[in-house]
Design a protein around this motif. Sequence first.
Motif, mmCIF file in Angstrom:
data_model
loop_
_atom_site.group_PDB
_atom_site.id
_atom_site.type_symbol
_atom_site.label_atom_id
_atom_site.label_comp_id
_atom_site.label_asym_id
_atom_site.label_seq_id
_atom_site.Cartn_x
_atom_site.Cartn_y
_atom_site.Cartn_z
ATOM 1 N N PRO A 1 0.939 -1.257 0.041
ATOM 2 C CA PRO A 1 -0.015 0.026 -0.006
ATOM 3 C C PRO A 1 0.778 1.079 -0.036
ATOM 4 N N THR A 2 0.366 2.199 -0.772
ATOM 5 C CA THR A 2 1.315 3.493 -0.866
ATOM 6 C C THR A 2 1.620 4.017 0.498
ATOM 7 N N GLY A 3 2.699 4.447 0.750
ATOM 8 C CA GLY A 3 2.874 5.134 2.104
ATOM 9 C C GLY A 3 3.605 4.281 3.227
ATOM 10 N N THR A 4 3.677 2.901 2.705
ATOM 11 C CA THR A 4 4.010 1.830 3.693
ATOM 12 C C THR A 4 5.377 1.916 4.124
ATOM 13 N N PHE A 5 5.700 2.222 5.415
ATOM 14 C CA PHE A 5 6.946 2.380 5.950
ATOM 15 C C PHE A 5 7.831 1.072 5.733
ATOM 16 N N THR A 6 9.095 1.056 5.041
ATOM 17 C CA THR A 6 9.791 -0.241 4.857
ATOM 18 C C THR A 6 11.324 0.037 5.487
ATOM 19 N N ASN A 7 11.468 -0.795 6.560
ATOM 20 C CA ASN A 7 12.809 -1.047 6.886
ATOM 21 C C ASN A 7 13.485 -2.237 6.642
ATOM 22 N N LEU A 8 14.665 -2.183 6.065
ATOM 23 C CA LEU A 8 15.440 -3.260 5.426
ATOM 24 C C LEU A 8 16.742 -3.496 6.301
ATOM 25 N N MET B 1 20.501 1.343 -6.769
ATOM 26 C CA MET B 1 19.809 1.189 -7.854
ATOM 27 C C MET B 1 18.316 1.996 -7.709
ATOM 28 N N PHE B 2 18.081 1.736 -6.459
ATOM 29 C CA PHE B 2 16.493 2.460 -5.956
ATOM 30 C C PHE B 2 16.667 3.354 -4.741
ATOM 31 N N PRO B 3 17.516 4.382 -4.989
ATOM 32 C CA PRO B 3 17.918 5.142 -3.803
ATOM 33 C C PRO B 3 16.697 6.028 -3.025
ATOM 34 N N ASP B 4 15.688 6.142 -3.408
ATOM 35 C CA ASP B 4 14.669 6.775 -3.198
ATOM 36 C C ASP B 4 13.388 5.883 -2.613
ATOM 37 N N ASN B 5 13.692 4.441 -2.724
ATOM 38 C CA ASN B 5 12.754 3.479 -2.244
ATOM 39 C C ASN B 5 12.643 2.642 -1.074
ATOM 40 N N PHE B 6 13.119 3.443 -0.020
ATOM 41 C CA PHE B 6 12.998 2.748 1.271
ATOM 42 C C PHE B 6 13.200 3.738 2.304
ATOM 43 N N ASP B 7 12.925 3.496 3.489
ATOM 44 C CA ASP B 7 12.899 4.321 4.427
ATOM 45 C C ASP B 7 13.974 4.322 5.645
ATOM 46 N N ARG B 8 14.324 2.881 5.796
ATOM 47 C CA ARG B 8 15.431 2.565 6.639
ATOM 48 C C ARG B 8 16.334 1.576 6.164
ATOM 49 N N MET B 9 17.547 1.397 6.144
ATOM 50 C CA MET B 9 18.191 0.443 5.834
ATOM 51 C C MET B 9 19.577 0.205 6.493
ATOM 52 N N THR B 10 19.546 -0.894 7.041
ATOM 53 C CA THR B 10 20.928 -1.465 8.096
ATOM 54 C C THR B 10 21.572 -2.514 7.417
ATOM 55 N N LEU B 11 22.831 -2.472 7.443
ATOM 56 C CA LEU B 11 23.658 -3.362 6.562
ATOM 57 C C LEU B 11 24.654 -3.750 7.817
ATOM 58 N N ASP B 12 24.805 -4.845 8.331
ATOM 59 C CA ASP B 12 25.430 -5.608 9.360
ATOM 60 C C ASP B 12 26.199 -6.722 9.148
ATOM 61 N N ASN C 1 16.934 8.425 2.211
ATOM 62 C CA ASN C 1 16.964 8.406 3.499
ATOM 63 C C ASN C 1 18.426 8.049 4.187
ATOM 64 N N ASN C 2 18.638 7.926 5.248
ATOM 65 C CA ASN C 2 19.832 7.833 6.025
ATOM 66 C C ASN C 2 19.970 6.082 6.018
ATOM 67 N N MET C 3 21.170 5.664 5.991
ATOM 68 C CA MET C 3 21.600 4.312 5.705
ATOM 69 C C MET C 3 22.645 4.178 7.132
ATOM 70 N N LEU C 4 22.429 2.781 7.632
ATOM 71 C CA LEU C 4 23.376 2.663 9.066
ATOM 72 C C LEU C 4 24.164 1.354 8.580
ATOM 73 N N TYR D 1 17.402 5.120 15.331
ATOM 74 C CA TYR D 1 17.310 5.200 13.826
ATOM 75 C C TYR D 1 16.037 4.663 13.222
ATOM 76 N N LEU D 2 15.529 3.826 13.751
ATOM 77 C CA LEU D 2 14.566 3.038 13.069
ATOM 78 C C LEU D 2 13.057 4.060 13.323
ATOM 79 N N SER D 3 13.016 4.527 14.427
ATOM 80 C CA SER D 3 11.844 5.544 14.742
ATOM 81 C C SER D 3 12.028 6.927 14.091
ATOM 82 N N ALA D 4 13.241 7.612 14.010
ATOM 83 C CA ALA D 4 13.298 8.839 13.720
ATOM 84 C C ALA D 4 14.529 8.800 12.555
ATOM 85 N N GLY D 5 15.051 7.855 12.229
ATOM 86 C CA GLY D 5 15.917 8.195 10.793
ATOM 87 C C GLY D 5 17.368 8.764 11.266
#
Length: 573
Positions: A234-241, A257-268, A487-490, A543-547
Motif C-alpha cells: 500500500p502507498t506510503g508503507t514504511f519499509t525498514n530493510l 539502484m533505487f535510492p528513493d525506495n526505502f525508509d531505513r536500511m541497515t547493513l550488518d 533516507n539515511n543508511m546505517l 534510527y528506526l523510529s526517527a531516522g
Amino acid sequence: MLFLNFFSTIVLLTNYAVALPFDDSERLRQPLRQHKYVKRQQSVDYFSNHASSPTLQWYPCYDSLNYKCARLEVPFDYSKPKQGDIFKLAIVKVPAKPDVPYLGTFWLIQDFEGNVDFTVQVAQFYQAAGLGGYDFISWDSRAAGHTTPTLQCFPDQTSFTAYAQRGGGFDLQLGGFNGSFPPTDKNIRENIKSVSDYMEELGEGCKRHFSKYLPYMGSVDNARDLNNIISQLPTGTFTNLYFYSYQTVLGATYAAMFPDNFDRMTLDGVVDAAKVYDRGDNDQVRIQDGEKAVQAFFDSCAASAPCTENQPLFTCSGCYFWAPTANGVKARYEALKGKYYNTVFKSNPPSPVCGDCSHSYFGVARDLLDATANPAGALPLAMIKSNFLLELELGHAIPGGAMEFFNTAFPPEVTLQPYQTALRCLDQDKSINGQGSFQRYLEGMNSTSSQAGAYMAARELECSNWPNSEKLKNPFKGSMKNVITKNNMLFISNTADPLTSVANAQAMSARFTKSTVLTINGLGHTTFFSGDSACLNAYRSNYLSAGTLPPAGSFCNDIPNGAFGVPYQHDYR
C-alpha cells in the motif's frame, strides 16, 4: 567432516524449531541439547500448491498463526520480459500485533537461502522485543528456498547427498594436509587440484541442470525483485530493510539502484559490494580483524568458568578449553595445532556416531573460526567448539559431546549450500586464474588470518572453478560512488568479526553520502551472534523510529553476555 558456513546456526535453528512456541526461547534450546534424539526437520511447504500471480495476492498460511503468504511471478529479465520465463517468488508476512499502533514493514534478509523459514522462526521474537507494530516480511530469492524453479545442480537428492559426503573433507584438503604427509609443496599442490576438481564438478552440474536460469540469479535481479514487492505494498508503507553478511551486497545494490525506495536500511557484517562487482571481496582487507577475533576467544575463555569433560554439552556455559590466563588458553591451542600438523586426529576409541571423527591441522583452525564467527546466542559455538578442542586434546570423542553433535546436526548435505556458491560466483568476476596464482593468494590470506584465511580462500577457489560460460545477463552497471539516497543508511560492524572487517563497513559507508558506521566491541560475524548490547539497541531504535544516525565514530562497549557468557575483556578496535 564438513565445517559450518557462518550462518549455519540459522539453518539449524530454522529446521529444529519448526514446531516450537515462539514465546518460549528456553524451549528453543531444548532440541539442541537433545541433539542425539532429534532429527532435522524439513520446513513445511505452504507455497507449491497455491496459484502464483504477477501481483501480490496474500493467502493464509502456517496454519493457526495468522501468517500470510504469496507467490509473486517475476520475469527472468525485467528489461525483456518473455511469456513463461518467470520465477515464482515465495513471500511471507508475519502480521503486526493488533494491540499496538501499526508502524509499517520490517525485512530481515540474511545470508543463506531460507529467508522465508528464517523470518517465520524469528519474527515473533523480534515483535516481542518491542517491534510488535511491524509486519515482518521476507522472500526467498530467485532459485532459493521455496521459490520456484529452485536451483538444481544434481539429477536428484541422492546424487547431491553422495556428492556432499564425498567432499566432506575438502576443507582439510585445502589446508594441504588431507592425509598427504609430510605437508610439502607437492602435496599441497596436489590437494588444491583435488579440491579444484571437486568444486568444478559442482559448477558444471549447475550448468548442466540449471543453465536456463543461472544468468538471471544475481544480486541485481534480486534487487529488482525486492523493489517489485515493495512497490506493490500500500502507498506510503514504511519499509525498514535489515541485511546481514553477504546479503549486504544486495542491500548496497538496492540502495544504489533505487535510492528513493526505502525508509531505513541497515547493513550488518558488511561485504564490500563494490569489490564484489569488480574482482571479488575475498581479500585480506575483509579478514584483517581475524586475529583480534582469536584473541577475544582466548580472553573470554580465560575469563569464564571452567568446564570439564564430565559436564555434558549445554550443561556448562563456560569454556571446556579453559586456562587461568588468555596466554594459557593460547598455549593449549598452539600445542593442539602442533600435535596435528603431521598427522590426522582419529578418535580412540571410535565414536558410535562419527567413527574415527577425522580431523586435521587445518580443521583445528576451522574449529576456532566457527567459534569466533558464531560465539553467542541460542547455539553458542564458542562453548561448543571449546568442547571440540578438548576432545582433540584428549584424543577421543566425548559421548554426547561436540564431535557427535556436529555430525548429527550438520550432515554434509546441510552444510554444503550450492545456492550460496552460485550467487557469489555469478555476482563477481574471476580474479584468480591458475594454481600458482591461487597458492600465492592462499599464502597471503593465511598470513592475514590463521583461522579465516583458508576458509575465505576456499570460497574464492569455488568461483575460480565456476564455468566461464555461466554469466549474468544483467550484471551491476551502476555507480557506488557518492550515492545520494533519500533516507539515511546505517552500517554496523563488530570490532572482532573474523569474516567481515570494520574497514569493509567504513569503505562501503564512504560510498553512500547519507550513512555512518556504528562499531560494536564484540566477537562474532554480525551482531546477530555477538551478544546483547543496550547501546546498540538504543542507536538502532532511534534510527528506526526517527531516522537519526549515531554520531560519527560511535562505539558501543557494553555486551554483558558475549562469548562464554562473559563481557568482552578488552577494547578490540
